[in-house]
Design a protein around this motif. Structure first.
Motif, PDB file in Angstrom:
ATOM      1  N   ASN A 159       0.852  -1.187   0.000  1.00 56.30           N
ATOM      2  CA  ASN A 159       0.000   0.000   0.000  1.00 56.30           C
ATOM      3  C   ASN A 159       0.890   1.241   0.000  1.00 56.30           C
ATOM      4  O   ASN A 159       1.657   1.456   0.939  1.00 56.30           O
ATOM      5  CB  ASN A 159      -0.889  -0.047   1.259  1.00 56.30           C
TER       6      ASN A 159
ATOM      7  N   ALA B 276       3.351  -1.189   3.951  1.00 51.75           N
ATOM      8  CA  ALA B 276       3.484   0.098   3.278  1.00 51.75           C
ATOM      9  C   ALA B 276       4.890   0.657   3.440  1.00 51.75           C
ATOM     10  O   ALA B 276       5.695   0.620   2.513  1.00 51.75           O
ATOM     11  CB  ALA B 276       2.451   1.080   3.831  1.00 51.75           C
ATOM     12  N   SER B 277       5.207   1.164   4.641  1.00 51.97           N
ATOM     13  CA  SER B 277       6.444   1.934   4.806  1.00 51.97           C
ATOM     14  C   SER B 277       7.699   1.125   4.509  1.00 51.97           C
ATOM     15  O   SER B 277       8.696   1.686   4.054  1.00 51.97           O
ATOM     16  CB  SER B 277       6.513   2.522   6.220  1.00 51.97           C
TER      17      SER B 277
END
Ligand SMILES: O=C[C@H](O)COP(=O)(O)O
Length: 214
Positions: free
Chosen positions: A6, A194-195
């Protein structure tokens, strides 16, 4: 294991990540998808990577300014969508409506939840999968599979009790192949992250590490 990356609203290059994800998926045989901003769905899908929306609205065509129409993201190349992400919480009726909208547009669905109780409720709505993400671990350095393995096991049990056909993903702080392997050992069918990729200095290297845990 399915790895869904994401991109949230991070200032990364969605095409750089998409291209790397496509290449790593092809080389490893892993299923990897990228979920960019809605405005970037078409050009991300054009790279050939499996592409997901971050959200779809519960409504159909009509007078709904500002909505993210399921049919529109599908027409632009999305194959699935997140619903009710921790950073974009919806009312229960709207989660149900978004799942139905996604079904109409032939989009695969993952409904996000904070905890096992919410996982059970989300599974009752009949998505393809649910994802448990403790909000306090999102964006952190410690994987949910290390910091709170019980929540993953409890989420798997909660979904199974409601509907054994609903897959369970986990996410928050996942960034390495070891994290992915640990999540699989706890019963997760996929990873939402995500990160670990979007904020990595080298997204391709991060993806290559993640698939070592499959
Ligand atoms: O959608 C992704 C999740 O919120 C996890 O985010 P994170 O990998 O940055 O912790």
């Amino acid at each position: 294991m399915f790895i869904l990356v994401n991109l949230k609203a991070y200032p990364c290059d969605p095409i750089e990540v998409a291209t790397a994800a496509r290449d790593v998926a092809e080389a490893s045989g892993a299923r990897i998808a990228v979920s960019p901003q809605a405005a970037d769905i078409a050009r991300v899908a054009d790279t050939g990577v499996e592409t997901w929306a971050q959200h779809v609205s519960p409504n159909a065509h009509g007078s709904h300014t500002g909505s993210t129409l399921a049919e529109a993201v599908a027409d632009n190349g999305a194959e699935g969508t997140l619903i009710n992400h921790s950073e974009n919480r919806l009312k229960l009726a709207d989660i149900d409506g978004s799942v139905r909208a996604a079904e109409r547009a032939d989009l695969e669905t993952i409904v996000c939840a904070n905890n096992p109780a919410q996982v059970g409720a989300a599974a009752a709505l009949g998505p393809d999968a649910v994802a448990v993400e403790p909000p306090e671990l999102i964006g952190g350095d410690v994987s949910v599979s290390t910091a709170d393995p019980g929540i993953v096991e409890d989420a798997v049990a909660a979904a199974d009790a409601v509907d054994p056909d609903v897959d369970v993903f986990c996410g928050a702080g996942v960034s390495t192949g070891d994290d992915v392997a640990a999540a699989g050992d706890l019963g997760a069918s996929g990873i939402l992250l995500a990160s670990g990729v979007a904020k990595a200095d080298d997204p391709r290297a991060a993806l290559e590490d993640l698939v070592t845990g499959l």
